[in-house]
Enzyme design. Structure first.
Site, short mmCIF file in Angstrom:
data_model
loop_
_atom_site.label_atom_id
_atom_site.label_comp_id
_atom_site.label_asym_id
_atom_site.label_seq_id
_atom_site.Cartn_x
_atom_site.Cartn_y
_atom_site.Cartn_z
N GLU A 107 0.89 -1.18 0.00
CA GLU A 107 0.00 0.00 0.00
C GLU A 107 0.91 1.21 0.00
O GLU A 107 1.52 1.53 1.02
CB GLU A 107 -0.91 -0.02 1.24
CG GLU A 107 -1.84 -1.22 1.33
CD GLU A 107 -2.90 -1.22 0.24
OE1 GLU A 107 -3.14 -0.18 -0.39
OE2 GLU A 107 -3.50 -2.30 0.02
N CYS A 124 -2.20 9.24 2.51
CA CYS A 124 -1.90 8.73 1.17
C CYS A 124 -3.04 9.06 0.21
O CYS A 124 -2.84 9.12 -0.99
CB CYS A 124 -1.67 7.23 1.22
SG CYS A 124 -3.02 6.38 2.05
P1 NAD Z 1 8.61 4.74 4.37
O1 NAD Z 1 8.61 3.97 3.11
O2 NAD Z 1 9.72 5.69 4.60
O3 NAD Z 1 8.62 3.78 5.65
C1 NAD Z 1 7.59 2.83 5.85
C2 NAD Z 1 8.12 1.72 6.73
O4 NAD Z 1 9.10 0.98 6.01
C3 NAD Z 1 8.80 2.19 8.01
O5 NAD Z 1 8.38 1.36 9.07
C4 NAD Z 1 10.27 1.98 7.71
O6 NAD Z 1 11.07 1.75 8.84
C5 NAD Z 1 10.22 0.74 6.85
N1 NAD Z 1 11.38 0.51 5.99
C6 NAD Z 1 12.32 1.40 5.57
N2 NAD Z 1 13.21 0.78 4.76
C7 NAD Z 1 12.83 -0.52 4.68
C8 NAD Z 1 13.34 -1.65 3.98
N3 NAD Z 1 14.42 -1.58 3.20
N4 NAD Z 1 12.67 -2.82 4.10
C9 NAD Z 1 11.56 -2.91 4.86
N5 NAD Z 1 11.04 -1.88 5.55
C10 NAD Z 1 11.66 -0.69 5.46
O7 NAD Z 1 7.19 5.46 4.43
P2 NAD Z 1 6.67 6.53 5.51
O8 NAD Z 1 7.41 7.81 5.28
O9 NAD Z 1 6.67 5.92 6.85
O10 NAD Z 1 5.14 6.70 5.08
C11 NAD Z 1 4.72 7.67 4.17
C12 NAD Z 1 4.41 7.03 2.83
O11 NAD Z 1 3.47 6.00 3.05
C13 NAD Z 1 3.74 8.00 1.86
O12 NAD Z 1 4.27 7.80 0.57
C14 NAD Z 1 2.28 7.58 1.90
O13 NAD Z 1 1.55 7.89 0.74
C15 NAD Z 1 2.40 6.10 2.12
N6 NAD Z 1 1.17 5.55 2.70
C16 NAD Z 1 0.39 4.75 1.93
C17 NAD Z 1 -0.81 4.26 2.44
C18 NAD Z 1 -1.71 3.37 1.62
O14 NAD Z 1 -2.60 2.76 2.20
N7 NAD Z 1 -1.54 3.28 0.31
C19 NAD Z 1 -1.19 4.58 3.75
C20 NAD Z 1 -0.35 5.40 4.50
C21 NAD Z 1 0.83 5.88 3.97
#
Ligand code: NAD
Length: 521
Positions: free
Chosen positions: A251, A285
């Site tokens: 997502e 998002c």
């Molecule tokens: P992010 O991708 O920076 O981090 C998300 C998670 O991934 C964190 O827990 C982080 O520690 C982890 N992570 C980082 N590197 C990783 C790796 N290599 N392998 C596995 N996990 C790893 O995102 P964010 O800044 O926390 O969230 C914001 C983003 O999320 C925005 O782009 C937003 O649109 C999206 N979002 C999407 C939805 C949806 O339902 N489509 C909902 C909420 C947020």
């Protein structure tokens, strides 16, 4: 309001613990450990052990047991909402109505429906009608859940309970920016386990840390990963899961368009766009970020949204009168500011808002914007809203679809039927007509992204089944006395000829088509 220094929860470097500060006041809130790959593996092993008994219960039993957790969450709703608001910076009312309330509803929804959704399903067979086929749902095992910071309760804990309904155990890796709320959820889970002996504390594991801890989840032996976050990280998760040959649900981000037709209801549209753009300071998002509005309505609508935005109260998110809180993640402010500066440099006009004051980014409305600029292409995850006047609906649809993302889209139309026709042509996982952002709160509907916005879905009956291995069983229902099927050995020219005649008669436009035509099919 003061400008706050960058706090250690914004750091990407590796220190041995997460130190969490309030985005709105800078106060120290708490700490959480940074767990390494061995600790993640140990959590998965504990979860797997507990899953054996949990997965052996009937779906009905699991549903009745999980009620204890819903009760705990609802009983502590105020406490949880305040914790979300404090750690994330969103207004406390949003924390209650966007994180806690939809979570409770999701639990109640699947408690009553999961037994039917996960019941064996008979498949009606076609040519092999002497057989009986059915699908049955088996828990996958342990589900790894990697969450973002913008909905620190409803997303990771909501995904976890869906996995639990399906009979799995869960390992949650919350965002390093907001780990404390996940730890609070875990404390409530442990409380619920004391009231309900069929629940086991180890069914919900929390592993805190940064990206490396998230990466470790993907390679820890989990049976599926549910990831919510940015597109670049989602792609890394997809690669890691591909190497393990385990499924993942992704997502990801969006840059969500709204189309407004000339006959749209001005008041409802203005209020919906206002909330859709500025709730959670635009850190959703599904936030509305680009509005393609029919030219005759453009100025009226923009002016009304600007007027309403001017009345929004920003400040201490724990104050129930506050409508906009603080930005959760400091680096996000710089991303929003860069997109704002680019829009102004290209000739965009700031109608209200503009420069952030420390962690507080005011609701910012821009017009004179042209499709194709950064603000229409890149997710700002900030309270930035661009109005683009268009001459016809076809242009609006073309612009709305001109994006590599496809999470949400919106149509505002006086005629809902016409709105639905436009919605059907938009390349988005969900398109809402005359509404904004809250379809994630309807647990029966799929939440899913197209294009770069994701893979798979959460919520909905299909989302629940996807958390299971769906196994196929085939038996014989009639002709059980036949000692062999017609296509088994031995082969011969005679059998070949008989099959050839059959293929021609059935599908060559002869007998079968005449029968189908006769019965009107
Ligand atoms: P992010 O991708 O920076 O981090 C998300 C998670 O991934 C964190 O827990 C982080 O520690 C982890 N992570 C980082 N590197 C990783 C790796 N290599 N392998 C596995 N996990 C790893 O995102 P964010 O800044 O926390 O969230 C914001 C983003 O999320 C925005 O782009 C937003 O649109 C999206 N979002 C999407 C939805 C949806 O339902 N489509 C909902 C909420 C947020």
């Amino acid at each position: 309001m003061v400008a706050l220094a960058q706090t250690s929860n914004d750091a990407t470097g590796f220190i041995d613990k997460l130190v969490i500060h309030s985005p709105s006041t800078g106060d120290l809130l708490g700490e959480a450990p940074v767990m390494d790959a061995d600790e993640v593996k140990a959590a998965v092993a504990r979860a797997r052990k507990a899953q054996a008994a949990w997965g052996a219960l009937s779906v009905k039993e699991r549903c009745s047991a999980l009620r204890a957790f819903r009760h705990k969450v609802a009983q502590h709703a105020d406490d949880l909402a305040r914790a979300v608001s404090t750690e994330n910076g969103k207004p406390v009312q949003e924390a209650l109505t966007h994180d806690i309330l939809p979570f409770c509803d999701l639990m109640a929804y699947f408690e009553s429906r999961a037994p039917k959704i996960l019941a064996p399903q008979t498949i009606s067979l076609h040519l092999m009608m002497q057989r009986r086929s059915y699908l049955h749902c088996i828990p996958r095992g342990v589900i790894g859940i990697i969450g973002p910071w913008n909905f620190p309760f409803s997303i990771p804990v909501g995904d976890a309970v869906m996995a639990l309904f399906a009979g799995n155990a869960t390992v949650i890796k919350p965002s390093e920016v907001t780990p404390l709320i996940a730890l609070k959820a875990k404390a409530l889970w442990d409380e619920a386990c004391k009231d309900e002996p069929r629940l086991h504390p180890d069914l919900m594991q929390i592993v805190t840390g940064r990206g490396l801890t998230g990466a470790a989840v993907c390679t820890s032996g989990v049976n599926q990963v549910m990831f919510t976050g940015s597109v670049p990280t989602g792609k890394k998760v997809a690669v890691a899961c591909a190497e393990q040959l385990i499924p993942c649900v992704l997502e990801l981000g969006g840059i969500n368009p709204a189309i407004v037709t000339a006959d749209a209801d001005l008041e409802r549209t203005a209020h919906a766009i206002l909330w859709g753009a500025f709730a959670n300071s635009g850190q959703v998002c599904a936030s509305i970020s680009r509005v393609y509005v029919a030219r005759p309505l453009a100025e009226k609508l923009t002016a009304r949204v600007v007027e309403l935005a001017g009345g929004l109260v920003q400040g201490d998110p724990l104050d129930p009168d506050i409508e906009l809180g603080a930005m959760t993640f400091l680096p996000q402010i710089a991303i929003g500011e860069a997109i704002l500066a680019d829009t102004i440099a290209q000739g965009g006009r700031v109608r209200c808002g503009g420069t952030p004051n420390g962690r507080f980014f005011p609701p910012t409305v821009l017009d004179n914007v042209e499709h194709g600029w950064k603000i229409t292409q890149d997710e700002s995850f900030s309270p930035l809203l661009a109005f683009i006047a268009v001459d016809d609906v076809e242009t609006a649809i073309r612009y709305a679809n001109d994006s590599d993302k496809g999470l949400m889209a919106y149509v505002f139309a006086g005629d809902e039927e016409q709105g639905a026709r436009i919605a059907e042509r938009l390349e988005a996982g969900t398109t809402m007509v005359n509404n904004a952002i809250d379809s994630h709160g309807a647990p029966g509907t799929p939440w899913q992204g197209m294009k770069q916005s994701g893979l798979g879905q959460v919520h909905s009956a299909q989302g629940l089944r996807d958390l299971c291995q769906v196994r196929h069983v085939q038996t014989r229902s009639w002709l059980p006395w036949m000692s062999k099927e017609l296509w088994w050995y031995p082969y011969s020219p005679k059998v070949y000829g008989a099959f050839l005649k059959g293929v021609k008669a059935l599908w060559g436009g002869g007998v079968l088509d005449r029968v189908l035509r006769a019965v009107g099919k």
